[in-house]
Write a protein that holds these residues in place. Sequence first.
Motif, PDB file in Angstrom:
ATOM      1  N   ARG A 118     -10.505 -24.972  -4.580  1.00  0.00           N
ATOM      2  CA  ARG A 118     -11.323 -24.316  -3.555  1.00  0.00           C
ATOM      3  C   ARG A 118     -11.095 -22.804  -3.598  1.00  0.00           C
ATOM      4  N   ASP A 119     -12.149 -22.053  -3.331  1.00  0.00           N
ATOM      5  CA  ASP A 119     -12.070 -20.593  -3.441  1.00  0.00           C
ATOM      6  C   ASP A 119     -11.079 -19.975  -2.459  1.00  0.00           C
ATOM      7  N   GLU A 120     -10.976 -20.532  -1.243  1.00  0.00           N
ATOM      8  CA  GLU A 120     -10.102 -19.923  -0.234  1.00  0.00           C
ATOM      9  C   GLU A 120      -8.629 -20.235  -0.450  1.00  0.00           C
ATOM     10  N   THR A 129      -7.337 -15.630  -8.941  1.00  0.00           N
ATOM     11  CA  THR A 129      -8.576 -16.049  -9.592  1.00  0.00           C
ATOM     12  C   THR A 129      -8.730 -17.548  -9.405  1.00  0.00           C
ATOM     13  N   SER A 130      -9.642 -17.949  -8.543  1.00  0.00           N
ATOM     14  CA  SER A 130      -9.849 -19.370  -8.250  1.00  0.00           C
ATOM     15  C   SER A 130     -10.406 -20.099  -9.469  1.00  0.00           C
ATOM     16  N   ASN A 132     -13.221 -21.671  -9.703  1.00  0.00           N
ATOM     17  CA  ASN A 132     -14.620 -21.280  -9.911  1.00  0.00           C
ATOM     18  C   ASN A 132     -14.722 -19.966 -10.674  1.00  0.00           C
ATOM     19  N   GLN A 133     -13.857 -19.022 -10.340  1.00  0.00           N
ATOM     20  CA  GLN A 133     -13.870 -17.734 -11.037  1.00  0.00           C
ATOM     21  C   GLN A 133     -13.387 -17.883 -12.476  1.00  0.00           C
ATOM     22  N   GLN A 206     -16.640 -28.515 -11.702  1.00  0.00           N
ATOM     23  CA  GLN A 206     -16.120 -27.379 -12.460  1.00  0.00           C
ATOM     24  C   GLN A 206     -15.852 -27.754 -13.910  1.00  0.00           C
TER      25      GLN A 206
END
Length: 212
Positions: A118-120, A129-130, A132-133, A206
């Motif tokens: 999760r990004d958060e 850097t998550s 997704n990134q 992902q």
Amino acid sequence: MGSIREVIWSGVLVLVWLIPKASTQLKEPQVPCFFIFGDSLVDNGNNNRMLTLARANYMPYGIDFPQGATGRFTNGRTYVDALAQLLGFQNYIPPYERTRGRAILMGVNYASGAAGIRDETGNNLGDHTSMNQQVNNFGNTVQEMRRFFRGDANALNGYLSKCIFYSGMGSNDYLNNYFMPTFYTTSSDYTAKAFAAVLLQDYSRQLTVIIN
């Protein structure tokens, strides 16, 4: 033959079986490239220039590593470093943060300490850097690789299909998210079973993007 050594990986005592150097060096790597996605267990310097508590580019990290404190969250090699050597790579897979040009052809390490599915996740520690990134960064790498194959998509796809991809994610989504109710709302938004299902769904998406 080999020997056992105690090392510290992210604060955890681990017993590592050391394989003699002569048996790990090959004339040519068994695969053309090795791509790595993950968190502090395999981060090798991507967080060094970030404003974050999840950094390891200072002593005593790296006390047993030839280059010193490189950003690895361990006293020496990470297990993807060891795996790269076993695969026959003469150099460690470099971090995305400082790798461009032809060096990307042998693979890139996108891992980032505190990162999660999760990004958060990990925001309590600062920048990171998550996943997704990291997936987006891999997409940028693939675009850059196209010029080395003169735009031949089939040749590039054939090359990438022979590579090894490692991804290790999820622990921070609990340690630095779900189990921190004073900072995150996920434990009240989801039951434990529902949160696991959400993580699996996001992680599957992902990994599918990477494969595609």
